[in-house]
Motif scaffolding. Sequence first.
Motif, PDB file in Angstrom:
ATOM      1  N   UNK A   1       0.429  -1.455   0.012  1.00 44.52           N
ATOM      2  CA  UNK A   1       0.051   0.371   0.178  1.00 44.52           C
ATOM      3  C   UNK A   1       0.220   1.298  -0.171  1.00 44.52           C
ATOM      4  N   UNK A   2       0.608   2.100  -0.852  1.00 48.71           N
ATOM      5  CA  UNK A   2       1.184   3.499  -0.979  1.00 48.71           C
ATOM      6  C   UNK A   2       0.318   4.416  -0.037  1.00 48.71           C
ATOM      7  N   UNK A   3       0.361   5.529   0.383  1.00 47.58           N
ATOM      8  CA  UNK A   3      -0.042   7.149   0.680  1.00 47.58           C
ATOM      9  C   UNK A   3       1.392   7.719   1.303  1.00 47.58           C
ATOM     10  N   UNK A   4       0.398   9.202   1.545  1.00 41.59           N
ATOM     11  CA  UNK A   4       1.241   9.808   1.582  1.00 41.59           C
ATOM     12  C   UNK A   4       2.293  10.034   3.008  1.00 41.59           C
ATOM     13  N   UNK A   5       2.413  10.997   3.576  1.00 40.37           N
ATOM     14  CA  UNK A   5       3.573  11.035   5.040  1.00 40.37           C
ATOM     15  C   UNK A   5       2.684  11.548   5.461  1.00 40.37           C
ATOM     16  N   UNK A   6       1.647  11.145   5.804  1.00 37.76           N
ATOM     17  CA  UNK A   6       1.028  11.489   7.593  1.00 37.76           C
ATOM     18  C   UNK A   6       1.204  10.644   8.316  1.00 37.76           C
ATOM     19  N   UNK A   7       1.973  10.978   9.420  1.00 42.68           N
ATOM     20  CA  UNK A   7       2.517   9.575  10.086  1.00 42.68           C
ATOM     21  C   UNK A   7       1.486   9.793  11.237  1.00 42.68           C
ATOM     22  N   UNK A   8       1.002  10.795  11.412  1.00 52.79           N
ATOM     23  CA  UNK A   8      -0.544   9.979  12.729  1.00 52.79           C
ATOM     24  C   UNK A   8      -1.452   9.454  12.393  1.00 52.79           C
ATOM     25  N   UNK A   9      -1.271   8.827  10.279  1.00 52.85           N
ATOM     26  CA  UNK A   9      -2.590   8.118  11.137  1.00 52.85           C
ATOM     27  C   UNK A   9      -1.644   6.193  10.306  1.00 52.85           C
TER      28      UNK A   9
ATOM     29  N   UNK B   1       9.504  11.010  -0.660  1.00 53.54           N
ATOM     30  CA  UNK B   1       7.909  11.880   0.558  1.00 53.54           C
ATOM     31  C   UNK B   1       6.775  11.083   0.644  1.00 53.54           C
ATOM     32  N   UNK B   2       6.956  10.546   0.654  1.00 56.25           N
ATOM     33  CA  UNK B   2       5.291   9.253   0.937  1.00 56.25           C
ATOM     34  C   UNK B   2       5.818   8.057   1.922  1.00 56.25           C
ATOM     35  N   UNK B   3       5.287   7.278   2.348  1.00 61.67           N
ATOM     36  CA  UNK B   3       5.249   5.768   3.206  1.00 61.67           C
ATOM     37  C   UNK B   3       4.875   4.353   2.292  1.00 61.67           C
ATOM     38  N   UNK B   4       5.436   3.340   2.194  1.00 65.13           N
ATOM     39  CA  UNK B   4       5.484   2.552   1.371  1.00 65.13           C
ATOM     40  C   UNK B   4       5.096   1.498   3.017  1.00 65.13           C
ATOM     41  N   UNK B   5       3.865   0.595   2.780  1.00 63.51           N
ATOM     42  CA  UNK B   5       3.868  -0.337   3.766  1.00 63.51           C
ATOM     43  C   UNK B   5       3.820  -1.388   3.158  1.00 63.51           C
ATOM     44  N   UNK B   6       4.012  -2.655   3.596  1.00 64.69           N
ATOM     45  CA  UNK B   6       3.860  -4.419   2.996  1.00 64.69           C
ATOM     46  C   UNK B   6       3.074  -4.937   4.751  1.00 64.69           C
ATOM     47  N   UNK B   7       1.886  -5.995   4.548  1.00 65.84           N
ATOM     48  CA  UNK B   7       1.949  -6.671   4.842  1.00 65.84           C
ATOM     49  C   UNK B   7       1.888  -8.585   4.457  1.00 65.84           C
ATOM     50  N   UNK B   8       2.015  -9.530   4.751  1.00 63.26           N
ATOM     51  CA  UNK B   8       2.495 -10.923   4.448  1.00 63.26           C
ATOM     52  C   UNK B   8       2.034 -11.857   5.781  1.00 63.26           C
ATOM     53  N   UNK B   9       1.285 -12.213   5.582  1.00 63.91           N
ATOM     54  CA  UNK B   9       1.719 -14.325   6.625  1.00 63.91           C
ATOM     55  C   UNK B   9       2.793 -14.507   6.550  1.00 63.91           C
ATOM     56  N   UNK B  10       3.342 -14.632   5.659  1.00 63.29           N
ATOM     57  CA  UNK B  10       5.328 -14.752   5.325  1.00 63.29           C
ATOM     58  C   UNK B  10       5.970 -13.798   5.700  1.00 63.29           C
ATOM     59  N   UNK B  11       6.913 -13.928   5.073  1.00 59.48           N
ATOM     60  CA  UNK B  11       8.800 -13.171   4.976  1.00 59.48           C
ATOM     61  C   UNK B  11       8.247 -11.632   4.063  1.00 59.48           C
ATOM     62  N   UNK B  12       8.312 -10.459   4.869  1.00 59.86           N
ATOM     63  CA  UNK B  12       8.087  -9.672   4.148  1.00 59.86           C
ATOM     64  C   UNK B  12       9.057  -8.881   3.759  1.00 59.86           C
ATOM     65  N   UNK B  13       9.162  -8.167   2.557  1.00 55.48           N
ATOM     66  CA  UNK B  13      10.189  -7.157   1.880  1.00 55.48           C
ATOM     67  C   UNK B  13      10.437  -6.293   2.842  1.00 55.48           C
TER      68      UNK B  13
END
Length: 496
Positions: free
Chosen positions: A398-406, A428-440
């Motif tokens: 998931x990509x998102x703007x850099x809004x650390x409060x959210x 200038x952004x935030x990248x999220x990763x989620x998985x039931x296995x190893x994350x990148x």
Amino acid sequence: MLAFIAGFLSLSIEVLGTQIAFSFYASSSEALAVSLCAFLTGLATASWLSHRYNETFLRTFEKLMVWTLFVLSTFVGIVLAHFDSLQLNLIRLSSSISGSHNFFNIGFGVLCFLYLFIPAVLIGILFPLANDKLSKLKISTGKVNLVDLIGAVAGTLLTGFVFIPYLGVSRSFALVSFVSLFVAFLISGQISRKYQVASFVLFLVLAPFAKSVYETKYVSVTNPSAEILYQEDSKFGKVTIVKNNIGMNENKELFINYRIMCRTSVRLAEDSLASLSFRKVEQPHMNVLNIGLGCGFTASTVLKSYADLSLDIAEINEKVAKGTATYFRKENNAVLEDPRVRLIIEDGYNVLKTSSKTYNRIFIDIEEPTIIQSSALFTEDGMRLAKQRLAKDGIFGLWSFDQKETAKIILNTMRKQWKYAAVYPIAESLVYFASDNELPDASEVTDLNRRKEIEDVPLDIIATVTNNPYPRYFDVNKVMHIPAGNVEPNEMKAAR
């Protein structure tokens, strides 16, 4: 005719006004509450005025009709058709005021109220007077009520399914303005020639305002001198692609209204979202879902990162897809022409909900959670759907703007569904990763200091996009429904 047009105009403006509210309020219930409150308060005010000044109004009923339609045409054509300029000025003003999140919320609420209140008063005052006039003539008002309701249904359906999708909100308001003026012209023919002349003069006055709406008009955000490459109205706002020299030569930017979606000078986060998740992959074939085309950077990197795959791109706004296909073709390597790609013009949430396909990678590269058409994807329900569509060894990004409060809220909502979840500040952004296995592993491109700031940020504050000259303000706990007392990540409840 007046009964039909009163119903048509009132509900047409109601739908348009609600659409404006939807672009700012994070909750559909809030947008509908403000819209309905304004509309019904306007009708109530109109009913009181028609009762209070009944005899006076009835004596000059025909002239009152014409003047009311004149005022309505002027207000809709000059004010409502240029609502984006009003809101942009409100945002500019609020960004320069201390504690401006309160100023912006109050100011925008007042604007939304007036958008619907004033037309409701103007249109609503005519209907009870028409019924009173018919009653005095001992003519049944049932037919008038029926015709008014037919006009209301026609206005609702045409505005929602034809005007907004094909003309956009501003042009739809301009059309409503001239419909109102045309009716005033027809009625004035039964009164006197001078009212017909007045109708024609008002048409000449409003024409330049309508012309400015229908012509290409760029709402300046970062550079007033930027060259406009593409601009079209859509039901989600004005889609604009510009070329300027910010950050690099021939930098291109994609806007929806004044909100920037992506730019060629800053694309590391979008590229990393795709490239990092394809490391250590040994599968012969992969199915990938990319929600949000934007400039096509994420999709382009997906195609470069792995050869044997099928990529579905879900883009809710067909005008974005149209502009990107032409004006970002070089920057995204003609991603939409790749035979491995299938473009789906649909809400990404609906794609997750209705698809029976299993994906090895799912990427969400869209606007922030506070935009109503995208907010569902950031909730527990949206991420549960993504988990259902994801293969057991798959990765959700998931990509998102850099809004650390959210960021912490989004992160813990992801942890509700997956065993592992992490956030990486990149560019200038935030990248999220989620998985039931190893994350990148994204350590080499992650700003570790900013990541620590995200982990340390409290939840009981108002989120402010301070590094954006045109910020959006929202109450984190209110938007995402997180109880203020839940501070620690393992105690937080997912967003519902």
